[in-house]
Design an enzyme around this catalytic site. Structure first.
Site: not given
Ligand code: IVH
Length: 674
Positions: A113, A115, A117, A222, A310, A404, A407, A422, A427
Site C-alpha cells: 500500500e 504510505k 503522509d 487502511y 521510507k 558586520c 553596522c 558582532c 547593532c
Molecule cells: S498500517 C499496525 N498502512 O504510517 C500498523 N499505515 O508507522 C498500522 N500510514 O502510524 C499502520 N499509510 O499513520 C498503515 N497504508 C498504510 C499507511 C500507514 C500511512 C502511517 C500510519 C502509521 C505509520 C506507520
C-alpha cells in the site's frame, strides 16, 4: 406534512450518494448545479423543520461547533506504528524474517500500500453510524476529534451496513488544497505550514470546527482495529470489505506474490509519487494472510508482519545565486544561501542556512554553484553538497567578512566557537532580532506581532528598541502594509496587555545572554522585582539554584550597562510591570509546575512547537531538558518518527508524552504557534 418528510429523507439519500461518488469514488455523477439545487431545497426544509435534522444530513458537515478542548480517548486496541525499511536490503531482510517465522516452504503473499503522509486516526461506527473519531496520540491514548472529522466529506456518517466497527486510516491534505491554503495564508501575512502533514495536523486541532471544515481534508482507511469475526481471512479482503461499507480505501494497493513483486511496486511508486494528488512518504508492506499475521506476531510497538519502506528524502538540484549574511539576536553571523526557487517535499524553497564558514568550505560550496537541496526531517531546507562537475568557471569562493554587514563593527570569533559574532550592542540587526524574541510566545507573548510586522516597524523607523513598542500610536501603525483598523486595534490591545506580564517574561524577553526561560523564572521568584535583580551581586546570584557562574556573570555585566538602565526606565515609564506576580513558590499549584525537578527528553519531529519553544515551555514549568534517555529521565516527549530514544524510553518504562500532551500546558491554549 408527511410528504415533506419523505422528500427530506429522499434528498439526504440523494445528496449523500452524490457526495460519495464525488469524494469517495473520485467520480462525480452530477453537475455542481444539480447538487447545489438539491442542497438548497434540503436547507429550506431544515429551516422549516429543525427537529427533523438527522446526523447524516449533508448540512451537518460544515462545522459550527466551537470546542473548548479535546478530550482524551483511550484506544481499546492500541494503535501501533511500523518498523522502517530504508532500502532493498532492509526489505529483503524483512522477507527473510517472515519466512523464518512461518516456516520454509509455506506459501505467503504481501499486500503493498502507499504510505500516506498524514495523520493516523481511528473511526468508531456503532450500528453503522459514525460515533467517534480520534487521533493516534501515543498509540494508547489519543484525542477526541469527532467533530472535526465529521467535516471530512469522504468519511461516511452512515455505513452501508449497520455493523459496529473501529476502522483506522490516514487523514491528509491533498497537495492542491495545501498550496491553496498556504497561498491564502501568505496573502494574509500568516505563518505558512511547512508541509501538508503539518497543515492536516493543525486543521484537526482547530477548536473552531468551521475552520476544519474549510481545510479540504481527505482520508484513506487502511485497517480495522480488530478483524474479529468479519468473515475475512486476508487483509486484502478486509480492505475490499471496507470499500463495500462505503469507506474510502486507496485504489493503488496491490497483492504481491513475493518480495520481487514488492520491490517492483516500490520502484514503480518511487518514480510515480510526484504524479499523485497527495503526498506519500513510502510504501507499507503487510503480510496478507490474517492467520499468518498472528503467527508472526508483534513487538511492543509494532507488528512483525508489516514494515514501512521510507523513500529517501527528496534531493533536488538548484543554483545557489548568492550567500547572504544574517545577524542573529546574539550577534552570530549566519551565512544563508539564496537559491533559485525549487519545489522540495511539498513547498518551494528559496533560502537555506549554511551555518558557518567551516561548513561551506567542507562542502566546497561556491556562489553560482549548482547544489543539491533536501529538507532535513522534511522541514528545514539544507544544502547537501555542490556539484563541481557543473562548474563553468564563473563560480566564486565565499569568505566571511571582517566587519558586520549591518553596522560595520569588527567581527570576533569567541574562543571555542566556530561562529563569527558582532559584539556591538547597538547593532540594528541584533536589536531587530532581539525584538522578535521579546514579543515571542515564550517571552512577552504579544499576539499579532510576527516577524514581518517587526521588520516593517524597523524599516519605517518606528522603533529602535523594545521600549519604543509601548509608545506606538494608532496613526503610525496604520502606515504599515496590510495593517487595517482592526488589526491595529488588536495589536495595540495585545501590547497593552503585555504590560501586565509577570517579571519572568520581561526578564526572559530582554535576551540577557545565557538566561533562558527557566533561569528567568528562578530570578523573578527569588528577587521579586527588577530593581532587586539589577542590584544582585555575583554571590547573590550564584546562591540561587539553576544559576551558575557564567550566567551570574552575564547578568551582572548586563545590568552594569548604562543603556540597560535607560531602557528599563523607559519600560517603567510606559507602565510595564517590573514585579513578579506569579504564585509564591510554596503556593504554586501542582498542575502549574508539572515538570518541577523533572528531567525531560524531547525526541522526534514536533509539529506545532519549535524545539526551543518546547524547551522554554518545559523549563518555565520547572523541568529541565536533556539530550539522552537514561534511567534518570522522568518523561520523554515524542513527536512523529521518534526513533531509538523512544524505544529506549519504552524499554525503561519511562512515561511517554505526545506533543499534544505538552501543549496542554501551553499558556493561552489554541491557535497556531509560530
Ligand atoms: S498500517 C499496525 N498502512 O504510517 C500498523 N499505515 O508507522 C498500522 N500510514 O502510524 C499502520 N499509510 O499513520 C498503515 N497504508 C498504510 C499507511 C500507514 C500511512 C502511517 C500510519 C502509521 C505509520 C506507520
Amino acid at each position: 406534512m408527511m410528504g415533506d418528510k419523505k422528500r427530506y429523507e429522499a434528498l439526504i439519500e440523494e445528496l449523500n450518494q452524490y457526495s460519495y461518488d464525488y469524494y469517495v469514488q473520485d467520480n462525480p455523477s452530477v453537475e455542481d448545479v444539480v447538487y447545489d439545487k438539491a442542497m438548497q431545497e434540503l436547507l429550506k426544509i431544515e429551516e422549516a423543520h429543525p427537529d427533523w435534522i438527522t446526523v447524516d444530513s449533508p448540512s451537518q458537515r460544515v462545522g459550527g461547533e466551537i470546542l473548548e478542548g479535546f478530550q482524551k480517548v483511550t484506544h481499546k486496541t492500541p494503535m501501533l506504528s511500523l518498523g522502517n525499511a530504508f532500502g532493498e536490503d532492509d526489505l529483503r531482510d524483512f522477507d527473510r524474517r517472515i519466512q523464518d517465522r512461518i516456516g520454509d516452504g509455506t506459501e505467503y503473499e504481501y499486500m503493498c500500500e502507499l504510505k500516506i503522509d498524514g495523520l493516523a486516526v481511528s473511526l468508531i461506527y456503532e450500528n453503522g453510524e459514525y460515533r467517534q473519531g480520534a487521533t493516534r496520540g501515543d498509540g494508547t491514548t489519543g484525542e477526541d476529534i469527532t467533530a472535526n472529522l465529521r467535516t471530512v466529506r469522504s468519511i461516511p456518517i452512515k455505513l452501508k451496513e449497520t455493523l459496529s466497527i473501529e476502522v483506522r486510516g490516514e487523514t491528509y491534505m491533498p497537495k492542491k488544497s495545501f498550496q491553496k491554503l498556504n497561498g491564502a495564508r501568505e496573502e494574509e501575512g500568516l505563518p505558512l505550514f511547512a508541509n501538508p502533514r503539518n497543515a492536516a495536523a493543525g486543521s484537526l486541532r482547530q477548536l473552531d470546527t468551521k475552520i476544519a471544515a474549510k481545510r479540504n481534508l481527505d482520508i484513506f482507511l487502511y485497517s480495522v482495529a480488530d478483524f474479529g469475526d468479519m468473515g475475512v481471512t486476508k487483509h486484502s479482503e478486509g480492505l475490499d470489505y471496507l470499500e463495500k461499507l462505503g469507506l474510502k480505501v486507496n485504489k493503488e494497493r496491490r497483492v504481491c506474490k513475493n518480495i520481487e513483486e514488492v520491490l517492483a511496486y516500490v520502484e514503480e511508486w518511487t518514480a510515480k509519487r510526484s504524479d499523485l494528488a497527495y503526498e506519500i512518504d513510502g510504501i507499507v508492506v503487510k503480510l496478507n494472510d490474517l492467520r499468518q499475521q498472528e503467527e508472526v506476531g508483534y513487538t511492543v510497538k509494532s507488528p512483525r508482519w508489516a514494515i514501512a519502506y521510507k523513500f529517501p528524502a527528496e534531493e533536488v538540484p538548484t543554483v545557489l545565486r548568492d550567500i547572504e549574511l544574517r545577524v542573529g539576536r546574539t550577534g552570530v553571523i549566519t551565512p544563508t544561501a539564496i537559491l533559485d526557487p525549487v519545489h522540495v517535499a511539498g513547498t518551494t524553497v528559496s533560502r537555506a542556512s549554511l551555518h558557518n564558514e567551516d561548513l561551506i568550505k567542507q562542502k566546497d560550496i561556491r556562489i553560482k554553484d549548482t547544489v543539491m537541496i533536501k529538507k532535513a526531517g522534511d522541514i528545514i531546507p539544507e544544502v547537501i553538497r555542490s556539484l563541481p562537475e557543473k562548474r563553468t568557471g564563473s563560480e566564486e569562493e565565499f569568505h566571511m567578512p571582517v566587519h558586520c554587514p549591518e553596522c560595520g563593527s569588527e567581527l570576533v570569533r569567541l574562543e571555542g566557537e566556530v561562529a563569527l559574532r558582532c559584539i556591538n550592542p547597538k547593532c540594528p540587526a541584533q536589536l531587530k532580532e532581539g525584538l522578535i524574541h521579546f514579543v515571542s510566545r515564550s517571552a512577552m507573548n504579544i499576539d499579532g506581532l510576527g516577524e514581518k510586522v517587526v521588520r516593517q516597524l524597523f524599516t519605517h523607523e518606528l522603533i529602535h528598541d523594545v521600549a519604543d513598542l509601548y509608545f506606538l500610536s494608532k496613526e503610525e501603525l496604520l502606515q504599515l502594509e496590510r495593517m487595517g483598523e482592526k488589526s491595529v486595534t488588536n495589536l495595540l490591545a495585545a501590547i497593552e496587555k503585555s504590560k501586565q506580564n509577570s517579571l519572568e517574561r520581561l526578564l526572559f524577553g530582554l535576551g540577557i545572554r545565557h538566561v533562558g526561560a527557566k533561569a528567568a523564572r528562578s530570578l523573578a521568584i527569588h528577587f521579586e522585582t527588577m530593581d532587586n535583580v539589577k542590584e544582585a551581586s555575583l554571590e547573590d546570584l550564584i546562591a540561587i539554584n539553576d544559576i551558575g557562574e557564567i550566567m551570574a556573570d552575564s547578568i551582572v555585566t548586563y545590568f552594569e550597562n548604562e543603556e540597560v538602565h535607560s531602557l528599563l526606565q523607559e519600560l517603567e515609564r510606559a507602565g510595564v510591570n517590573m514585579t513578579y506576580t506569579g504564585p509564591r513558590l510554596e503556593e504554586v499549584p501542582e498542575e502549574d509546575l508539572v515538570f518541577a525537578g523533572k528531567k525531560v527528553v524531547l525526541t522526534g519531529k514536533l509539529e506545532q512547537l519549535k524545539r526551543d519553544e518546547a524547551k522554554a515551555l518545559i523549563e518555565s514549568l520547572g523541568g529541565s531538558v536533556s539530550g539522552s534517555v537514561s534511567k534518570n529521565t522522568d518523561i520523554v516527549v515524542a513527536g512523529s518518527d521518534a526513533g531509538s530514544k523512544l524505544e529506549k524510553a519504552e524499554e525503561l518504562s519511562i512515561p511517554i508524552w505526545s506533543e499534544n500532551d505538552l501543549l496542554e500546558y501551553l499558556p493561552d491554549e489554541g491557535g497556531l504557534i509560530k
